[in-house]
Design an enzyme around this catalytic site. Structure first.
Site, PDB file in Angstrom:
ATOM      1  N   LYS A 142       2.499 -24.225   7.280  1.00 46.66           N
ATOM      2  CA  LYS A 142       3.493 -25.199   6.855  1.00 46.66           C
ATOM      3  C   LYS A 142       4.088 -25.907   8.076  1.00 46.66           C
ATOM      4  CE  LYS A 142       4.944 -22.625   2.712  1.00 46.66           C
ATOM      5  NZ  LYS A 142       6.080 -21.967   2.034  1.00 46.66           N
ATOM      6  N   CYS A 186      -6.588 -39.900   5.479  1.00 51.41           N
ATOM      7  CA  CYS A 186      -7.001 -38.558   5.067  1.00 51.41           C
ATOM      8  C   CYS A 186      -8.487 -38.273   5.285  1.00 51.41           C
ATOM      9  CB  CYS A 186      -6.637 -38.330   3.608  1.00 51.41           C
ATOM     10  SG  CYS A 186      -4.874 -38.469   3.281  1.00 51.41           S
ATOM     11  N   SER A 219       2.326 -53.385   6.807  1.00 49.66           N
ATOM     12  CA  SER A 219       1.772 -52.066   6.497  1.00 49.66           C
ATOM     13  C   SER A 219       0.306 -52.195   6.088  1.00 49.66           C
ATOM     14  CB  SER A 219       2.554 -51.421   5.352  1.00 49.66           C
ATOM     15  OG  SER A 219       1.855 -50.304   4.824  1.00 49.66           O
ATOM     16  N   CYS A 262      -1.211 -31.246  -3.436  1.00 50.77           N
ATOM     17  CA  CYS A 262      -1.424 -30.425  -2.245  1.00 50.77           C
ATOM     18  C   CYS A 262      -0.207 -30.520  -1.325  1.00 50.77           C
ATOM     19  CB  CYS A 262      -2.685 -30.850  -1.501  1.00 50.77           C
ATOM     20  SG  CYS A 262      -2.517 -32.392  -0.583  1.00 50.77           S
TER      21      CYS A 262
END
Length: 395
Positions: free
Chosen positions: A17, A82, A126, A215
């Site tokens: 974590k 990702c 962005s 997730c």
């Protein structure tokens, strides 16, 4: 590209974590040394390296790799959201397949912060502006964080299109927990039931998306050493597992023009990449034994079954009900527990998937071993966008 590409070594560290991990450079170096040890090589044998990470300053790859060795080799830094880890793997494979190098390292790492993903640059356009604008139009829930809106909206579209309920996503999440129970690298190893998934806190009511369907942000690192067949033979390396096909795709106009949340989150990119690797390898989805796919949300795992042609469009409910996504079924999916249980340190995820599949094909996965696995399929998706699909085979 004519040279056969062997995966000679893989390594990863247990994910943690945010706030409970080592620094990114320590994690990256540790995963690198584990992959080198697995291959039976030293850092001086590496001719080029590709380092992938999303949240970090320029040349962080050098900082991590310098802890493993300083041999003056070219080091490239990659960021594809990702799909960053698989993008590093894609480049490393090209270097070896083209004959430009005989021994290349692909490394992925991430030191993440708690909470929802966010941009760190608010003084410029962005890269998600076009995605966000369309999401605002067709899935307008401004109070919901964007990642939940993207994948929750895609899941809602799937439910509306095929007349299924959220139970399919709960079954996928419960399956992930059963797989993770036997994976010491998984962050969450507690088995949860379908009912527990459905009863966990709802984070996007309109999409019936619960917290356990998503997730967690995670820190970690993973690496792989790719070599040519000739190099492997001369050095006496393990030549059992090779990459037989690989494709990277990016968005095409229909990602936006079709006004589909499923396409906006990459189902079209995934299908295009999958079709390319099947054609390149000369095999079909029916030949795949084990799959590690990008289950950032349980919803995306369901979409990916169909995008990767593991089942027909609209067939995911039967695919799941028949147990074809787990042991004893046609395509054991995410035996590692996937991102849902293992965690998702963005830059490391693709190389963690690689590590799991190589371990499975070598027959070294212990209690989570997929019996008789010879062909493995990897799917790693990044919004913005890029999708990498890789086929591995045991020779």
């Amino acid at each position: 590209m004519s040279q056969k590409v062997i995966v000679a070594g893989v390594g990863m560290i247990p994910f943690a974590k945010p706030g409970n991990s080592k620094s990114y450079d320590e994690m990256g170096a540790e995963a690198t040394l584990l992959a080198l040890q697995d291959a039976g090589l030293a850092y001086r044998d590496i001719q080029q390296a590709v380092a992938g990470y999303v949240y970090g300053d320029s040349t962080s790859g050098q900082t991590a790799l310098y802890r493993a060795g300083m041999s003056g080799i070219p080091i490239f830094n990659v960021n594809n959201n990702c799909s960053t880890g698989s993008s590093a793997l894609f480049l490393a494979r090209q270097m070896v397949a083209s004959g430009m190098a005989d021994c290349v390292l692909a490394l992925g790492f991430e030191q993440m912060q708690p909470g929802a993903l966010k941009s760190h640059w608010d003084d410029r356009v962005s890269p998600f502006h076009r995605f966000d604008s369309l999401c605002d139009e067709i899935n307008p829930y401004p109070e919901v964080p964007l990642a939940l809106r993207y994948f929750g909206g895609a899941g809602k579209e799937y439910m509306d299109t095929y007349g299924v309920g959220p139970e399919i996503f709960a079954k996928v999440r419960a399956k992930a927990s059963r797989h993770a129970e036997h994976n010491p690298m998984a962050l969450f190893r507690k088995v949860v039931s379908e009912e527990e998934v459905l009863q966990s806190p709802i984070v996007f009511p309109a999409a019936k998306l619960t917290r356990l369907m998503a997730c967690p942000p995670t820190c970690g690192a993973a690496a792989a050493v790719l070599v040519s067949e000739d190099f492997a033979r001369k050095r006496g390396l393990d030549r059992r597992v090779s990459i037989i096909a690989q494709a990277m795709t990016t968005d095409t106009p229909d990602s936006f023009d079709d006004r589909s949340m499923m396409k906006l989150v990459g189902s079209g990119m995934a299908r295009a990449a999958a079709d390319k690797v099947y054609a390149e390898a000369g095999i079909g989805p029916e030949d795949v034994d084990v799959v590690e796919l990008h289950d950032c949300f349980a919803q995306n795992e369901v979409l990916s079954y169909e995008a990767l042609r593991l089942c027909e469009d609209g067939g995911a409910e039967k695919f799941v009900a028949d147990g074809n996504n787990t042991y004893g079924g046609s395509h054991v999916t995410n035996p590692s527990g996937g991102l849902l249980s293992k965690g998702h340190p963005l830059g490391a995820t693709g190389l963690a998937q690689c590590t799991e599949l190589v371990t499975q094909l070598r027959g070294q996965a212990g209690l989570r071993q997929v019996e008789g696995a010879r062909v493995g399929l990897q799917h790693n998706l990044g919004l913005g966008g890029a999708c990498v699909v890789t086929l591995y085979r045991l020779d």
